[in-house]
Design an enzyme around this catalytic site. Structure first.
Site, PDB file in Angstrom:
ATOM      1  N   HIS A  41     -14.424 -57.279  22.273  1.00 16.54           N
ATOM      2  CA  HIS A  41     -13.785 -58.308  22.840  1.00 16.54           C
ATOM      3  C   HIS A  41     -13.002 -57.345  24.086  1.00 16.54           C
ATOM      4  CE1 HIS A  41     -12.785 -61.348  20.028  1.00 16.54           C
ATOM      5  NE2 HIS A  41     -13.258 -60.403  19.143  1.00 16.54           N
TER       6      HIS A  41
ATOM      7  N   CYS B  68     -17.728 -62.645  21.216  1.00 20.62           N
ATOM      8  CA  CYS B  68     -17.409 -62.940  19.528  1.00 20.62           C
ATOM      9  C   CYS B  68     -17.972 -64.194  19.309  1.00 20.62           C
ATOM     10  CB  CYS B  68     -16.058 -62.441  19.312  1.00 20.62           C
ATOM     11  SG  CYS B  68     -15.735 -62.046  17.512  1.00 20.62           S
TER      12      CYS B  68
ATOM     13  N   GLU C  79     -11.166 -58.429  26.431  1.00 21.18           N
ATOM     14  CA  GLU C  79      -9.783 -59.198  26.695  1.00 21.18           C
ATOM     15  C   GLU C  79      -8.687 -58.450  26.036  1.00 21.18           C
ATOM     16  OE1 GLU C  79     -12.061 -60.525  24.724  1.00 21.18           O
ATOM     17  OE2 GLU C  79     -11.021 -61.587  23.229  1.00 21.18           O
TER      18      GLU C  79
END
Lengths: 743, 230
Positions: free
Chosen positions: B203, B86, B205
């Site tokens: 993302h 990002c 994560e």
């Protein structure tokens, strides 16, 4: 010098000015007049509401700090606390929607992290005029953009909220922002200036001329002149806030902070005065030391500036170097601007000259408190009167349901919440779009559910009942996720309190909130009052917004409102009565905003909520959804609009209702304390048995199927439609109303 | 093997990334502050999401002027793996470690939602444990995620197999409807010429826990665990 117009500019009356003369025993300096003006403004002093707020139900074993601190604090066990509050930023948002809303988010974040808590969730309730109003689209776009721009950048997820469109907000939009943070109970910080000689330190952004008299502006009605107040609206810098947040949380781990407070409304004035007053100490400020971003600012401007992202703190003598070093590492400067004294006075110097010297005790004790007159609206009985039998019966209830689902207030708000980062911090276990949203707390087996609610139509028809319903709905929504409701915060938005009818709405609402909080054992721990949401003779509808917080503990799966499996049984908890008054159905389909809102039995509500928490903890059910605006038909349909299934198909329903009555009433009645649940067939007996134990009526009404939503009344189909068709109108309505298309 | 999560003021997915790698994938990972002049002792450099330096001027622009970015450039030149997620992706394009640029989404709005992406190449240190054509569900959350590049670069990315991830539908097909932000070629992630620097908008994560709705992020990071094992 102190003519009527001069005092008016400061929002002071002649009587208030006389008290100032009495306190000082001399004419005030300009700075002193400014200090009195903002400290006694409605926004800072709560002068019209204080007497009533004292009646709120605010205690309980779970309460660590109730109203009066920067935010409320509730014990969630294992040495942890939830710190939360809701605040309004209505006036600035109407004048400059993007910055108004953005700085609202900034302010509520600071209220929470100033107490030593890391903010973990933001929610908001935003209200605009009707869709036909030319300003609605502009305000919605700006407010949503501002909330997103600020919250996303700071990196605190915006996990839910509420959006309402109604013509009573045409000239006064509402922006209520809620924030919750987590702290250790033994590591809380309060806004107290103690310890004579301790340095008073200023950190964060430099002071500019923005926002001067913002608090006074928020304490008066908006008018055409308000546009000219645009320079009064502060400008937000979320990057500065993020640095300030991280630096403060790092500082709290050291042993140097004595007290800290955000410079919010009324800036340096209110933070210094309140910190010294709370501690019973005093403070000396030297304005030459205040970091400024503009040349030639007067002491008056410095004291009243509402520049954002600034904190005032008192640190222990001898820790100053450490404090400065820490802030410098984050690219922030920390300046000593004064020291704590012990003589209960505030003294302000500029270029060595004393520009203000006020006895804090007297300033505080003389704060005006009004017992304002109240009387019910003259047309109240007319509002409540409706002959429901005279309401024409819709011929095609499929179309009626579609119209309701496509209406601005019931349609999907994804266009809005897609713009908010709802997942940053990787804690969001129930995302926006369900009854309540939920974040887990890493490293524990705890999650917190939150919901903001208020049906202002109910409140307009019956403020006492409507306010109680707001508490009931917010806590019920929290219970729908399986969490046990712990406490609430409120944001009380009303018109001009000098108007007797508005004041009546306010006092009635306080009674309603108190009754509900007591019965549901959810004390009010923080809150905010916003009066003067009124333009000319049109006040907004009374809007006592409620934010409820609940706790889910252990290995319990959080519940969502969406049906999960084909073949599950659908059970309705609670009773449906012929209660059409104030309903979304009457308003949207028949254009009538009338009648008595549905009744509310608080004992039943309490049992229902306990039952829901119990069912979730025993993993007996697969979904729970509160029946509210739009009634049973809408609640059932909403349960079908969950995440799409892997094969692209949609769930459906087959529902059987029995009643000797025309079909639109049971479908759209808004009787309270009702919840739609679904469970595996093998769990039905257990659910019904448990419901009996909790003295809650429960009835099997149907089964989760595939593809179609079918509702039969006395075996005759009254609704029969493809789920996809329903979802299409529901999900596309808002964006097409805003004539925007998805790329 | 030691991983570095680089922190700038304004980074806000740094905690999330560290948490996922440390607790969900048991990797040895540490924060590195932007003032550091070297990445000595680290084997992988990661740039997280967020709004570094407020994303003022342009997303990721100011971060490229920091000492740690000089270190990242040196690190990349030696062939060590660098991954930007990002805002990290935006920083890497601003630093010219990756080609192209990330502009405002075509809707001009911030978008936060789950998307599907297809693994386009497994010839990279970050996707070696995945299979080509595999579809992952990962969240996106950005305002400036529309990937653009000049015609020659676009062609080279395709010919040289340097498209890492592409937005797609559930069957892996890519069209306008499955492209959330208007990216050219539906590109969600790219590789550098030497294939050791990668950037992606989604993302991973945020998708490392069933409680949060999915674990495809763990799948994504598995290649890195492979790296750790050598």
């Amino acid at each position: 010098m102190f003519g009527k117009s001069y005092l008016e500019k400061h929002g002071l009356t002649r009587e208030e000015f006389d008290i100032i003369l009495e306190i000082l025993r001399r004419p005030p300096t300009e700075v002193e007049l400014g200090i009195f003006s903002v400290m006694w403004s409605e926004h800072c002093s709560y002068k019209s509401s204080k007497l009533h707020l004292a009646n709120l139900y605010t205690t309980g074993p779970q309460v660590v700090h109730g109203p009066g601190e920067n935010a409320g604090v509730v014990d969630i066990g294992d040495g942890l606390v939830a710190v939360f509050k809701m605040e309004s930023h209505n006036h600035p948002s109407f004048i400059e929607p993007y910055q108004g809303a953005a700085t609202g988010v900034g302010g509520i974040l600071r209220d929470v992290f100033t107490m030593g808590a890391r903010p973990v969730a933001l929610l908001n309730s935003i209200r605009f005029g009707d869709m036909g109003n030319e300003k609605t689209r502009y305000l919605l776009d700006g407010v949503v953009g501002g909330i997103a721009g600020y919250g996303n950048c700071v990196g605190v997820p915006t996990i839910g909220g509420e959006t309402v469109f109604h013509h009573s907000y045409n000239q006064n939009c509402l922006v209520n922002v809620f924030n919750l943070g987590i702290a250790r109970k033994d590591k809380l910080f309060l806004g107290k200036a103690t310890g004579e000689g301790n340095p008073v330190v200023y950190v964060g952004a430099r002071t500019g001329r923005d926002g001067i008299h913002g608090a006074t502006m928020a304490s008066a009605q908006l008018s055409e002149e308000s546009e000219k107040k645009r320079p009064n609206v502060q400008v937000g810098d979320p990057f500065m806030e993020k640095k300030l947040l991280e630096a403060c949380l790092e500082l709290f781990k050291t042993d140097s902070v004595v007290g800290i407070q955000d410079m919010g409304a009324a800036g340096l004035t209110s933070s210094s005065v309140e910190m010294a007053t709370r501690a019973g100490s005093g403070m000396e400020l030297d304005l030459d030391k205040v970091p400024r971003r503009e040349e030639g600012m007067t002491p008056y401007e410095i004291m009243l500036s509402e520049s954002q992202e600034r904190m005032l703190m008192v640190v222990k003598k001898g820790t100053l170097d450490q404090v400065k070093k820490l802030f410098n590492r984050w690219g922030l400067s920390a300046e000593v601007v004064g020291r704590v004294t012990n003589d209960k006075s505030i003294r302000v110097r500029d270029k060595g000259k004393m520009v203000a010297e006020i006895d804090l005790q007297k300033l505080h004790d003389a704060t005006p408190k009004f017992s304002r007159l109240d009387s019910p609206p003259f047309d109240l009985l007319k509002r409540r009167k409706v002959d429901i039998n005279a309401i024409p019966q819709p011929r095609n209830l499929n179309e009626t349901l579609k119209t309701l689902l496509a209406s601005p207030n019931l349609s999907s708000k994804k266009w809005i919440w897609r713009q908010y980062d709802s997942q940053v911090m990787t804690n969001t276990v129930v995302k926006p779009g369900s009854d309540s949203s939920m974040v887990r707390i890493k490293g524990t087996k705890k999650s917190l559910a939150m919901s903001l609610d208020c049906n202002s139509r109910y409140c307009w028809l019956n403020p006492r009942l409507g306010a109680a319903q707001a508490v009931a709905e917010a806590t019920r929504n929290v219970a729908c996720s399986g969490a046990r409701p712990l406490a609430i915060t409120d944001c009380l938005n009303f018109g001009n309190p000098e108007n007797h009818e508005v004041m009546w709405e306010f006092t009635e609402s306080i009674i309603g909130i108190t009754e509900a909080c007591e019965a549901l054992n959810t004390p009010v721990v923080s809150g905010n009052v916003s009066f003067y949401n009124q333009t000319d003779d049109s006040p907004i509808w009374p809007t006592p917004q409620i934010g409820a917080v609940g706790l889910l503990e252990g290995d319990v799966k959080p519940m969502e409102q969406f049906f999960k499996n084909e073949g599950d049984l659908v059970i309705l908890l609670g009773e449906t009565y012929l209660e059409m008054g104030g309903s979304e159905y009457l308003a949207t389909i028949h254009g009538m905003e009338k009648g008595s809102p549905p009744s509310l039995n608080l004992q039943r509500e309490a049992s229902l909520q306990k039952l829901m928490v119990h069912l979730a903890h025993n993993e007996t059910v697969n979904s729970m959804h509160d029946v509210s605006n739009g009634g049973l038909a809408v609640a059932l349909a909403e349960g079908l609009f969950g995440p799409s299934r892997e094969d692209g198909s949609r769930l459906g329903l087959e529902i059987y209702l029995n009643a000797d009555i025309r079909p639109d009433f049971p479908l759209f009645s808004e009787s309270q304390s009702r919840v739609v649940i679904s469970c595996h067939q093998s769990k039905m007996d257990e659910v019904l048995q448990t419901a009996r134990e909790f003295k809650t009526p429960a009835k099997l009404i149907g089964m989760v199927k595939k593809d179609r939503m079918v509702v039969k009344l006395n075996r005759a189909p009254v609704i029969d439609m493809e789920t996809k068709e329903l979802e299409e109108v529901w999900s596309s309505s808002l964006s097409s109303m805003l004539s925007m298309t998805r790329v | 093997m030691k991983l570095a999560v680089i922190r700038f003021p304004g980074s806000n997915c740094d905690h999330d990334l560290l948490h996922a790698l440390k607790y969900r994938l048991n990797l040895d990972v540490e924060y590195v502050w932007w003032g550091k002049k070297t990445l000595e002792g680290y084997d992988v450099a990661l740039l997280s999401g967020g709004f570094s330096f407020g994303d003022y001027l342009r997303a990721g622009a100011i971060a490229t002027l920091t000492p740690v970015m000089d270190a990242v450039k040196e690190f990349a030149e030696t062939g060590k793996p660098v991954l930007g997620i990002c805002n990290g992706f935006q920083i890497l394009t601003e630093a010219r470690l990756l080609p192209g640029a990330l502009l405002h989404n075509s809707s001009m709005k911030f978008i936060c939602e789950d998307v599907k992406v297809k693994v386009e190449t497994t010839n990279s240190p970050f996707t070696s444990a995945l299979s080509k054509g595999e579809v992952l569900t990962l969240p996106i959350a950005h305002m400036e995620g529309r990937y653009v590049a000049d015609e020659v670069t676009m062609k080279r990315l395709e010919v040289e197999d340097r498209v890492l991830l592409r937005y797609c539908g559930k069957d892996g097909q890519s069209d306008e409807k499955t492209n959330p932000n208007g990216s050219m070629g539906h590109i969600a992630g790219v590789l550098s010429e030497k294939r050791n620097v990668a950037g992606l908008m989604p993302h991973p994560e945020r998708a490392c826990d069933m409680l949060l709705g999915g674990e495809d992020g763990i799948k994504f990071f598995k290649s890195m665990v492979g790296l750790a094992k050598g």
